[in-house]
Design a protein around this motif. Sequence first.
Motif, PDB file in Angstrom:
ATOM      1  N   GLU A 105      39.915  37.730 -32.395  1.00  0.00           N
ATOM      2  CA  GLU A 105      39.044  38.572 -32.452  1.00  0.00           C
ATOM      3  C   GLU A 105      37.798  38.566 -33.339  1.00  0.00           C
ATOM      4  OE1 GLU A 105      42.212  39.572 -35.404  1.00  0.00           O
ATOM      5  OE2 GLU A 105      43.589  40.422 -34.015  1.00  0.00           O
ATOM      6  N   GLY A 106      37.120  37.867 -34.122  1.00  0.00           N
ATOM      7  CA  GLY A 106      36.159  37.498 -34.035  1.00  0.00           C
ATOM      8  C   GLY A 106      34.809  37.780 -32.722  1.00  0.00           C
ATOM      9  N   ARG A 107      35.482  36.274 -32.210  1.00  0.00           N
ATOM     10  CA  ARG A 107      34.662  36.859 -30.589  1.00  0.00           C
ATOM     11  C   ARG A 107      34.378  37.589 -30.441  1.00  0.00           C
ATOM     12  NH1 ARG A 107      37.480  32.507 -29.398  1.00  0.00           N
ATOM     13  NH2 ARG A 107      37.068  30.936 -30.235  1.00  0.00           N
ATOM     14  N   VAL A 108      35.215  39.571 -30.237  1.00  0.00           N
ATOM     15  CA  VAL A 108      35.104  39.844 -29.554  1.00  0.00           C
ATOM     16  C   VAL A 108      34.092  41.243 -31.167  1.00  0.00           C
ATOM     17  CG1 VAL A 108      36.423  42.391 -29.207  1.00  0.00           C
ATOM     18  CG2 VAL A 108      36.965  40.128 -28.275  1.00  0.00           C
ATOM     19  N   ARG A 109      34.163  41.208 -31.674  1.00  0.00           N
ATOM     20  CA  ARG A 109      34.038  41.732 -33.394  1.00  0.00           C
ATOM     21  C   ARG A 109      32.342  41.664 -32.770  1.00  0.00           C
ATOM     22  NH1 ARG A 109      37.688  40.302 -36.026  1.00  0.00           N
ATOM     23  NH2 ARG A 109      39.281  42.070 -36.406  1.00  0.00           N
ATOM     24  N   SER A 110      31.886  40.385 -32.652  1.00  0.00           N
ATOM     25  CA  SER A 110      30.710  39.584 -32.589  1.00  0.00           C
ATOM     26  C   SER A 110      29.630  40.289 -31.019  1.00  0.00           C
ATOM     27  CB  SER A 110      31.500  38.014 -32.560  1.00  0.00           C
ATOM     28  OG  SER A 110      29.083  37.607 -32.314  1.00  0.00           O
ATOM     29  N   ARG A 111      30.637  39.930 -29.943  1.00  0.00           N
ATOM     30  CA  ARG A 111      29.649  40.968 -29.223  1.00  0.00           C
ATOM     31  C   ARG A 111      29.853  42.774 -29.237  1.00  0.00           C
ATOM     32  NH1 ARG A 111      27.073  37.000 -27.152  1.00  0.00           N
ATOM     33  NH2 ARG A 111      28.467  35.364 -26.401  1.00  0.00           N
TER      34      ARG A 111
END
Length: 88
Positions: A48-54
């Motif tokens: 989820e953190g990777r998605v939020r980062s993008r």
Amino acid sequence: ADADARARAITWMFAALSTVEPPILELGNARLLEGDQPWNAERLPLVEGRVRSRLHQLSARLADADWLDGAFSAGDLMMVSVLLRLRS
């Protein structure tokens, strides 16, 4: 007609598919296919953190603009189709 604008639109299409979509697909897999795994509770926040980062990067690029590169383009269409995967 503008070759530079066309190249930028193609660049955004590739960005949608190669930069934004992979973490979104990974999130879908983590939720649907790996949800019953004992390690999923630890992995899911990372994904989820990777998605939020993008999404944060994309939001910063857009700022107050309506479109990714000034005028509406195929890059916007591709990005929207990728982002629609997050509807659920």
